[in-house]
Design an enzyme around this catalytic site. Structure first.
Site, PDB file in Angstrom:
ATOM      1  N   GLY A  14       0.777  -1.227   0.000  1.00  0.00           N
ATOM      2  CA  GLY A  14       0.000   0.000   0.000  1.00  0.00           C
ATOM      3  C   GLY A  14       0.810   1.279   0.000  1.00  0.00           C
ATOM      4  O   GLY A  14       0.273   2.348   0.298  1.00  0.00           O
ATOM      5  N   LYS A  37       8.997   9.426  -8.155  1.00  0.00           N
ATOM      6  CA  LYS A  37       9.252   7.986  -8.186  1.00  0.00           C
ATOM      7  C   LYS A  37      10.597   7.780  -8.880  1.00  0.00           C
ATOM      8  O   LYS A  37      10.710   7.869 -10.106  1.00  0.00           O
ATOM      9  CB  LYS A  37       8.144   7.252  -8.959  1.00  0.00           C
ATOM     10  CG  LYS A  37       8.291   5.744  -8.965  1.00  0.00           C
ATOM     11  CD  LYS A  37       7.960   5.133  -7.617  1.00  0.00           C
ATOM     12  CE  LYS A  37       8.021   3.616  -7.669  1.00  0.00           C
ATOM     13  NZ  LYS A  37       7.638   2.994  -6.391  1.00  0.00           N
ATOM     14  N   ALA A 112      11.116   1.937  -3.824  1.00  0.00           N
ATOM     15  CA  ALA A 112      10.685   0.700  -4.479  1.00  0.00           C
ATOM     16  C   ALA A 112      10.850  -0.434  -3.473  1.00  0.00           C
ATOM     17  O   ALA A 112      11.978  -0.811  -3.147  1.00  0.00           O
ATOM     18  CB  ALA A 112      11.519   0.435  -5.726  1.00  0.00           C
ATOM     19  N   GLY A 203      -8.408  -1.223  -0.013  1.00  0.00           N
ATOM     20  CA  GLY A 203      -9.241  -0.850  -1.150  1.00  0.00           C
ATOM     21  C   GLY A 203      -9.376   0.640  -1.372  1.00  0.00           C
ATOM     22  O   GLY A 203     -10.114   1.071  -2.265  1.00  0.00           O
TER      23      GLY A 203
END
Length: 247
Positions: A14, A37, A112, A203
């Site tokens: 998550g 990222k 990562a 979710g």
């Protein structure tokens, strides 16, 4: 805090959704946000990566930047070597984050996998990026059995490197948490020595983006521009008393 490094204790726990929630909460608080990222792995050339997902969830005002992309879902160093593409060095990542910090109130650097996943053949990791930036590290951890050990090891690695650990966010809090998850909620701060700073519901990344943005502050503590309260959450999900089952 102008730069925050977001690390997980592993993969698929998550981290991107937590990064997106922090971005959304910061935007709601009136801050300009960039998500960096450094190395995206396991995504095709025309597929959206984690930075794009953060923009989708947190809103178009968020700046998403990806430095390198490798096709195979492997550690960045391995993925770079196998693809024949150049690896991403910590100095390059830190320089990109510093540039973004000149024009944004908050820069989120999403790693990562775990803290010590290798970015290059020299063995540099996200910990080296945090050191170069002198930035705090947020640890994203799973809820269930096994998380105490992996989170404690991550916290120990941060302390061994004299890096600042901001706290822990549970990356995917189950709708119906089992006993281990409920006990871990109380045990995580004691075991790893870091404050609990949020719990993002399982979710959450599938919510419509407007609902995600409106809800994000409820999942995060005030340190992360949210309204979430650890004592209240712990009271709600405290484990039931022990009941002997044997004769």
């Amino acid at each position: 805090m102008s730069v925050l490094v977001v690390s997980g204790t592993g993969t698929e726990i998550g981290k991107t959704v937590v990064t997106s929630a922090i971005a959304a909460a910061a935007v709601a608080a009136g801050r300009s946000v960039a998500v960096l990222k450094p190395a995206q792995t396991g995504v095709g050339p025309d597929e959206p990566g984690d930075a794009a997902e953060a923009v989708r969830l947190a809103g178009p005002s968020v700046t998403g930047v990806e430095l390198a992309r490798y096709p195979e879902p492997l550690a960045p160093d391995t993925a770079a070597r196998r693809s024949g593409l150049p690896a991403t060095a910590p100095a390059e990542i830190a320089e990109a984050a510093a540039r973004l910090a000149e024009t944004h109130d908050l820069v989120l650097v999403e790693g990562a996998g775990g803290l010590l996943v290798r970015f290059d053949e020299a063995g540099h990791s996200l910990a080296d990026v945090a050191r170069l930036l002198d930035a705090p590290v947020l640890v994203v951890a799973p809820a269930g059995l096994g998380t105490l050990n992996s989170t404690a090891l991550t916290a120990e690695a941060l302390r061994a490197r004299a890096l600042t650990a901001l706290g822990v966010v549970v990356g995917s809090w189950p709708t119906a948490p089992d006993l281990a998850s409920r006990c871990n909620l109380a045990d995580l701060p004691r075991v790893c020595g870091l404050p609990l700073l949020g719990a993002v519901p399982a979710g959450a990344g599938t919510l419509p983006p407007p609902l995600f943005r409106a809800s994000a502050p409820e999942w995060l503590a005030p340190t992360l521009a949210g309204t979430w309260s650890a004592p209240t959450f712990l009271t709600t999900w405290s484990p039931p008393p022990y009941t002997p089952t044997g004769p």
